[in-house]
Enzyme design. Structure first.
Site, PDB file in Angstrom:
ATOM      1  N   GLY A  13      12.364   1.581   8.846  1.00 44.78           N
ATOM      2  CA  GLY A  13      13.502   0.996   8.130  1.00 44.78           C
ATOM      3  C   GLY A  13      14.216  -0.053   8.976  1.00 44.78           C
ATOM      4  NE  ARG A  14      17.745  -2.627   5.123  1.00 42.12           N
ATOM      5  CZ  ARG A  14      17.249  -2.351   3.918  1.00 42.12           C
ATOM      6  NH1 ARG A  14      16.337  -3.134   3.410  1.00 42.12           N
ATOM      7  NH2 ARG A  14      17.667  -1.309   3.226  1.00 42.12           N
ATOM      8  CG  MET A  15      20.311   0.853  10.299  1.00 46.39           C
ATOM      9  SD  MET A  15      21.257   0.141  11.651  1.00 46.39           S
ATOM     10  CE  MET A  15      22.014   1.614  12.347  1.00 46.39           C
ATOM     11  CB  THR A 101      21.510   8.960   6.799  1.00 49.08           C
ATOM     12  OG1 THR A 101      20.348   8.742   7.592  1.00 49.08           O
ATOM     13  CG2 THR A 101      21.169   8.947   5.328  1.00 49.08           C
ATOM     14  CB  THR A 102      26.086   6.098   4.530  1.00 48.96           C
ATOM     15  OG1 THR A 102      25.108   5.190   4.013  1.00 48.96           O
ATOM     16  CG2 THR A 102      26.635   5.562   5.838  1.00 48.96           C
ATOM     17  CB  ALA A 126      28.415   7.531  13.398  1.00 44.96           C
ATOM     18  CG  ASN A 128      29.983   0.699  10.752  1.00 48.21           C
ATOM     19  OD1 ASN A 128      29.382   0.312  11.748  1.00 48.21           O
ATOM     20  ND2 ASN A 128      30.228  -0.070   9.703  1.00 48.21           N
ATOM     21  CG  HIS A 156      27.056  -3.091   2.844  1.00 51.93           C
ATOM     22  ND1 HIS A 156      28.352  -2.684   2.620  1.00 51.93           N
ATOM     23  CD2 HIS A 156      26.712  -2.627   4.071  1.00 51.93           C
ATOM     24  CE1 HIS A 156      28.773  -1.998   3.684  1.00 51.93           C
ATOM     25  NE2 HIS A 156      27.796  -1.950   4.572  1.00 51.93           N
ATOM     26  CE  LYS A 160      26.021   0.906   2.095  1.00 49.29           C
ATOM     27  NZ  LYS A 160      25.244   1.859   2.900  1.00 49.29           N
ATOM     28  CB  THR A 167      32.007   1.624   6.597  1.00 46.85           C
ATOM     29  OG1 THR A 167      30.766   1.720   7.297  1.00 46.85           O
ATOM     30  CG2 THR A 167      33.082   1.068   7.506  1.00 46.85           C
TER      31      THR A 167
HETATM   32  N1  NAI Z   1      25.912   4.363  10.491  1.00 48.37           N
HETATM   33  C1  NAI Z   1      25.626   3.070  10.588  1.00 48.37           C
HETATM   34  O1  NAI Z   1      26.165   2.342  11.422  1.00 48.37           O
HETATM   35  C2  NAI Z   1      24.622   2.491   9.657  1.00 48.37           C
HETATM   36  C3  NAI Z   1      24.101   3.274   8.681  1.00 48.37           C
HETATM   37  N2  NAI Z   1      23.177   2.782   7.832  1.00 48.37           N
HETATM   38  C4  NAI Z   1      22.623   3.745   6.906  1.00 48.37           C
HETATM   39  O2  NAI Z   1      21.357   4.146   7.426  1.00 48.37           O
HETATM   40  C5  NAI Z   1      20.476   4.439   6.363  1.00 48.37           C
HETATM   41  C6  NAI Z   1      19.224   3.600   6.504  1.00 48.37           C
HETATM   42  O3  NAI Z   1      19.558   2.247   6.326  1.00 48.37           O
HETATM   43  P1  NAI Z   1      18.449   1.102   6.410  1.00 48.37           P
HETATM   44  O4  NAI Z   1      17.697   1.212   7.684  1.00 48.37           O
HETATM   45  O5  NAI Z   1      19.121  -0.158   6.059  1.00 48.37           O
HETATM   46  O6  NAI Z   1      17.512   1.545   5.191  1.00 48.37           O
HETATM   47  P2  NAI Z   1      15.962   1.284   4.978  1.00 48.37           P
HETATM   48  O7  NAI Z   1      15.696   1.461   3.533  1.00 48.37           O
HETATM   49  O8  NAI Z   1      15.546   0.014   5.637  1.00 48.37           O
HETATM   50  O9  NAI Z   1      15.287   2.475   5.794  1.00 48.37           O
HETATM   51  C7  NAI Z   1      15.268   3.789   5.349  1.00 48.37           C
HETATM   52  C8  NAI Z   1      14.018   4.415   5.899  1.00 48.37           C
HETATM   53  O10 NAI Z   1      13.979   5.787   5.524  1.00 48.37           O
HETATM   54  C9  NAI Z   1      12.648   6.118   5.300  1.00 48.37           C
HETATM   55  N3  NAI Z   1      12.548   7.342   4.529  1.00 48.37           N
HETATM   56  C10 NAI Z   1      12.839   7.537   3.214  1.00 48.37           C
HETATM   57  N4  NAI Z   1      12.541   8.797   2.892  1.00 48.37           N
HETATM   58  C11 NAI Z   1      12.090   9.395   4.033  1.00 48.37           C
HETATM   59  C12 NAI Z   1      11.620  10.689   4.355  1.00 48.37           C
HETATM   60  N5  NAI Z   1      11.525  11.624   3.410  1.00 48.37           N
HETATM   61  N6  NAI Z   1      11.242  10.970   5.614  1.00 48.37           N
HETATM   62  C13 NAI Z   1      11.315  10.031   6.565  1.00 48.37           C
HETATM   63  N7  NAI Z   1      11.725   8.766   6.325  1.00 48.37           N
HETATM   64  C14 NAI Z   1      12.095   8.474   5.067  1.00 48.37           C
HETATM   65  C15 NAI Z   1      12.073   4.908   4.573  1.00 48.37           C
HETATM   66  O11 NAI Z   1      10.663   4.880   4.729  1.00 48.37           O
HETATM   67  C16 NAI Z   1      12.739   3.775   5.334  1.00 48.37           C
HETATM   68  O12 NAI Z   1      11.923   3.350   6.402  1.00 48.37           O
HETATM   69  C17 NAI Z   1      21.268   4.193   5.077  1.00 48.37           C
HETATM   70  O13 NAI Z   1      21.814   5.415   4.648  1.00 48.37           O
HETATM   71  C18 NAI Z   1      22.374   3.252   5.514  1.00 48.37           C
HETATM   72  O14 NAI Z   1      23.507   3.347   4.715  1.00 48.37           O
HETATM   73  C19 NAI Z   1      22.748   1.505   7.904  1.00 48.37           C
HETATM   74  C20 NAI Z   1      23.255   0.658   8.837  1.00 48.37           C
HETATM   75  C21 NAI Z   1      24.249   1.074   9.794  1.00 48.37           C
HETATM   76  O1  LIG Z   2      23.468   0.345   4.539  1.00 51.18           O
HETATM   77  C1  LIG Z   2      23.951  -0.390   5.433  1.00 51.18           C
HETATM   78  O2  LIG Z   2      23.472  -1.467   5.736  1.00 51.18           O
HETATM   79  C2  LIG Z   2      25.142   0.100   6.154  1.00 51.18           C
HETATM   80  N1  LIG Z   2      25.572   1.297   5.896  1.00 51.18           N
HETATM   81  C3  LIG Z   2      26.678   1.931   6.503  1.00 51.18           C
HETATM   82  C4  LIG Z   2      27.741   2.243   5.462  1.00 51.18           C
HETATM   83  O3  LIG Z   2      27.385   2.694   4.360  1.00 51.18           O
HETATM   84  O4  LIG Z   2      28.920   2.085   5.755  1.00 51.18           O
HETATM   85  C5  LIG Z   2      27.186   1.208   7.720  1.00 51.18           C
HETATM   86  C6  LIG Z   2      27.134  -0.284   7.633  1.00 51.18           C
HETATM   87  O5  LIG Z   2      28.138  -0.692   6.777  1.00 51.18           O
HETATM   88  C7  LIG Z   2      25.761  -0.754   7.175  1.00 51.18           C
END
Ligand code: NAI
Ligand SMILES: O=C(O)C1=N[C@H](C(=O)O)C[C@H](O)C1
Length: 267
Positions: A13-15, A101-102, A126, A128, A156, A160, A167
């Site tokens: 995934g992106r993160m 994960t949110t 967390a 964020n 966003h 998403k 956040t």
């Molecule tokens: N706390 C923070 O600072 C941030 C949190 N996030 C959150 O992180 C999460 C992921 O965001 P992104 O990377 O942008 O999403 P994304 O869609 O790019 O990545 C999600 C990943 O989860 C994987 N996945 C889905 N089901 C799965 C399973 N059963 N087992 C293992 N892997 C599985 C997918 O294959 C994908 O690679 C979201 O909930 C997002 O809101 C995103 C950015 C910052």
């Molecule tokens: O999905 C995202 O991209 C992000 N998710 C987090 C949220 O739901 O607050 C953190 C950040 O904003 C990026």
């Protein structure tokens, strides 16, 4: 502990991709395995763009992963439904979760808090990881003491899944802790198109914008007689989240309770 043995869920995934690089470049971390629901049995090095990671095993079954690898920390960056299952399974296997994960509900958090207590294990959730975003939330909470009228606008990328963002929900919770409760807007206001005033959290309104080109942004606007105050944070890339992920991993191995929000561990 010599090295912190880390497992990452969601590495493609992106993160997840950023987190894999963070673990690789951090001397006292070891990337022991990854969880990917589609590629169990393979190796991380087989994924596009991951050739440098060679034989690091990929698991689809997280419980089997924990039994065979016995990691110290799980970093979860997946989806709300999966993330909750992963976090519970980690705690049940003695593994400390760091969850980005949110979309977790209040009930999810209560259940995990109880599980941490039972197991005597730390867990950091967390919404964020960007330290600037955490400060934006704290500054908003400070302002919430003086301004009862607030609109949260989170912006966003359009891939998403959850809205409002984690956040925005956390910001609203932090403001609600100090703000004198108020139903905002005109008492007789009417939406001529449903949703125009956004989500209502304790009388505050939250608006979710989704557009290609955006990453992660939030603006908290306060208003009172003759003035507005705007507090804004922008993440322009996902590297912005990694210092917070590192802080969470370094901290989670030393604590034995659930922490919700990095503001609770930032000094
Ligand atoms: N706390 C923070 O600072 C941030 C949190 N996030 C959150 O992180 C999460 C992921 O965001 P992104 O990377 O942008 O999403 P994304 O869609 O790019 O990545 C999600 C990943 O989860 C994987 N996945 C889905 N089901 C799965 C399973 N059963 N087992 C293992 N892997 C599985 C997918 O294959 C994908 O690679 C979201 O909930 C997002 O809101 C995103 C950015 C910052
Ligand atoms: O999905 C995202 O991209 C992000 N998710 C987090 C949220 O739901 O607050 C953190 C950040 O904003 C990026």
């Amino acid at each position: 502990m010599d090295k912190v043995k880390v497992v990452i869920a969601g590495p493609r995934g992106r993160m997840g991709r950023e987190a894999v690089q963070l673990v690789k470049r951090t001397d006292n971390y070891e990337l022991a395995a990854v969880i990917d629901h589609k590629n169990g049995g393979g190796h991380l090095g087989d994924f596009d763009g991951f050739s440098e990671f060679g034989q690091i095993p990929v698991y689809s079954d997280i419980a089997v992963c924990f039994q065979e690898i016995e990691p110290n920390v799980l970093i979860d960056l997946t989806t709300p439904e999966v993330g909750m299952h992963h976090t519970k399974t980690a705690l049940e296997h003695g593994v400390r979760p760091v969850v980005g994960t949110t979309g977790f509900t209040k009930e999810n958090l209560q259940e995990l808090e109880a599980l941490c207590h039972d197991k005597g294990l730390g867990c950091i959730i967390a919404p964020n990881f960007a330290l600037g975003a955490v400060l934006m939330m704290k500054f908003s909470q400070m302002a919430g003491r003086y301004f009862n009228d607030v609109e949260i606008i989170e912006l966003h990328h359009d891939q998403k899944l959850d809205s409002p963002s984690g956040t925005a929900v956390k910001t609203a919770e932090m403001i609600a802790d100090v703000r004198e409760q108020k139903q905002q807007g005109h008492p007789n206001e009417k939406e001529t198109i449903s949703g125009a005033r956004g989500a209502n959290f304790d009388g505050m309104h939250i608006h979710s914008v989704r557009l290609p080109g955006l990453i992660a942004h939030q603006q908290v606007m306060f208003g009172s007689e003759g003035q507005t105050l705007t507090i804004r944070h922008d993440s322009y890339n996902r590297a912005s989240f990694m210092s917070g992920v590192k802080l969470a991993v370094d901290t989670v191995v030393k604590i034995d309770t659930l922490v919700y929000g990095l503001e609770n561990i930032m000094e």
